[in-house]
Design an enzyme around this catalytic site. Sequence first.
Site, PDB file in Angstrom:
ATOM      1  N   LYS A 144       0.769  14.545   1.698  1.00  0.00           N
ATOM      2  CA  LYS A 144       2.135  14.393   2.205  1.00  0.00           C
ATOM      3  C   LYS A 144       3.156  14.241   1.087  1.00  0.00           C
ATOM      4  O   LYS A 144       4.303  14.652   1.244  1.00  0.00           O
ATOM      5  CB  LYS A 144       2.234  13.234   3.179  1.00  0.00           C
ATOM      6  CG  LYS A 144       2.023  11.867   2.578  1.00  0.00           C
ATOM      7  CD  LYS A 144       2.081  10.797   3.662  1.00  0.00           C
ATOM      8  CE  LYS A 144       1.381   9.537   3.228  1.00  0.00           C
ATOM      9  NZ  LYS A 144       1.901   8.880   2.052  1.00  0.00           N
ATOM     10  N   ARG A 167       6.188   0.875   6.710  1.00  0.00           N
ATOM     11  CA  ARG A 167       4.781   0.510   6.742  1.00  0.00           C
ATOM     12  C   ARG A 167       4.487  -0.463   7.881  1.00  0.00           C
ATOM     13  O   ARG A 167       3.328  -0.687   8.217  1.00  0.00           O
ATOM     14  CB  ARG A 167       4.379  -0.163   5.413  1.00  0.00           C
ATOM     15  CG  ARG A 167       4.095   0.811   4.291  1.00  0.00           C
ATOM     16  CD  ARG A 167       2.651   1.303   4.312  1.00  0.00           C
ATOM     17  NE  ARG A 167       2.459   2.526   3.564  1.00  0.00           N
ATOM     18  CZ  ARG A 167       2.251   2.589   2.264  1.00  0.00           C
ATOM     19  NH1 ARG A 167       2.222   1.486   1.552  1.00  0.00           N
ATOM     20  NH2 ARG A 167       2.092   3.753   1.668  1.00  0.00           N
ATOM     21  N   ARG A 188     -10.400  14.138  -6.975  1.00  0.00           N
ATOM     22  CA  ARG A 188      -9.045  14.179  -7.514  1.00  0.00           C
ATOM     23  C   ARG A 188      -9.043  13.805  -8.993  1.00  0.00           C
ATOM     24  O   ARG A 188      -9.667  12.851  -9.408  1.00  0.00           O
ATOM     25  CB  ARG A 188      -8.149  13.210  -6.744  1.00  0.00           C
ATOM     26  CG  ARG A 188      -6.716  13.301  -7.140  1.00  0.00           C
ATOM     27  CD  ARG A 188      -5.818  13.001  -5.992  1.00  0.00           C
ATOM     28  NE  ARG A 188      -5.695  11.567  -5.753  1.00  0.00           N
ATOM     29  CZ  ARG A 188      -4.848  11.055  -4.879  1.00  0.00           C
ATOM     30  NH1 ARG A 188      -4.083  11.839  -4.152  1.00  0.00           N
ATOM     31  NH2 ARG A 188      -4.780   9.768  -4.704  1.00  0.00           N
ATOM     32  N   ARG A 242     -10.150  10.173 -11.472  1.00  0.00           N
ATOM     33  CA  ARG A 242      -9.490   8.887 -11.251  1.00  0.00           C
ATOM     34  C   ARG A 242     -10.534   7.792 -11.080  1.00  0.00           C
ATOM     35  O   ARG A 242     -11.440   7.914 -10.273  1.00  0.00           O
ATOM     36  CB  ARG A 242      -8.607   8.943 -10.013  1.00  0.00           C
ATOM     37  CG  ARG A 242      -7.277   9.608 -10.289  1.00  0.00           C
ATOM     38  CD  ARG A 242      -6.479   9.722  -9.044  1.00  0.00           C
ATOM     39  NE  ARG A 242      -6.377   8.428  -8.355  1.00  0.00           N
ATOM     40  CZ  ARG A 242      -5.277   8.001  -7.771  1.00  0.00           C
ATOM     41  NH1 ARG A 242      -4.186   8.722  -7.820  1.00  0.00           N
ATOM     42  NH2 ARG A 242      -5.255   6.862  -7.128  1.00  0.00           N
ATOM     43  N   ARG A 301      -9.753   2.115   1.234  1.00  0.00           N
ATOM     44  CA  ARG A 301      -8.314   2.390   1.232  1.00  0.00           C
ATOM     45  C   ARG A 301      -7.880   3.047   2.544  1.00  0.00           C
ATOM     46  O   ARG A 301      -6.805   2.756   3.074  1.00  0.00           O
ATOM     47  CB  ARG A 301      -7.965   3.306   0.059  1.00  0.00           C
ATOM     48  CG  ARG A 301      -7.458   2.538  -1.156  1.00  0.00           C
ATOM     49  CD  ARG A 301      -7.512   3.381  -2.387  1.00  0.00           C
ATOM     50  NE  ARG A 301      -6.559   4.492  -2.401  1.00  0.00           N
ATOM     51  CZ  ARG A 301      -6.672   5.554  -3.192  1.00  0.00           C
ATOM     52  NH1 ARG A 301      -7.689   5.642  -4.025  1.00  0.00           N
ATOM     53  NH2 ARG A 301      -5.774   6.504  -3.162  1.00  0.00           N
TER      54      ARG A 301
END
Length: 228
Positions: free
Chosen positions: A15, A90, A129, A158, A169
């Site tokens: 996004k 949020r 990633r 990462r 997460r």
Amino acid sequence: MGLNVIMMGPPGAGKGTQAERLARERGLLKISTGEILRDALKEQTPVALVAKAKMDRGELIDDQTMIAIVRDRLMRPDAERGVILDGFPRTVAQAEALDRILEERDSGPLVVIDVVVPEEELVRRLASRRICSSCGTNAGPGDKSPACSRCGGVMVQRADDNQEVVLERLKIYQHATRPVLEYYRGRPTFRVVNGTQAPERVAHELDTLIDDAASVAVPVKTTTEGAL
Ligand SMILES: [Zn+2]
């Protein structure tokens, strides 16, 4: 007439990339909470100092402080044509505050986009990633180059992206944002986009969905206007 877009979706849904493209193509201001927080801290605005004091004590930034920072940013001239929000709201309290701010600003409809990607696909994406070890640039989707496209630095995996961390997460994200999604879901300007597709397909679908949603939208401002 301006346009305001909220981009919702879990980490790894792409996004951020789409938000950046939309902002560029439609002349909107992209607001990501991480960025405006950093900017506010640099400018030492009063509310940023409150936020900094909290962070220094290891506390989370509360709704009121976060809302004040976003509000501050939304009220500036460069946000007049509209904004793309990434990472805000949020919480439901933040979403309610945003409605009030947009009403006050009176700058066009609010379109809410949920970028949906199945969990297995997110894990796969996040676990592969890579990030530049020099400048921190993320590798683009499908970018397999060993060197950073921006500075030529060495691309590395990462550190925090192993499967367990990724799943945790995602769980935190889903738990935190479910009430916000429910807050928006019933609106005629709420749209879901399939984020599993290639980025160009997602972009195309997004453009269509946003134009469609904006055309059915009543402005966030609901008072007095109808009487004129
Ligand atoms: Zn780099």
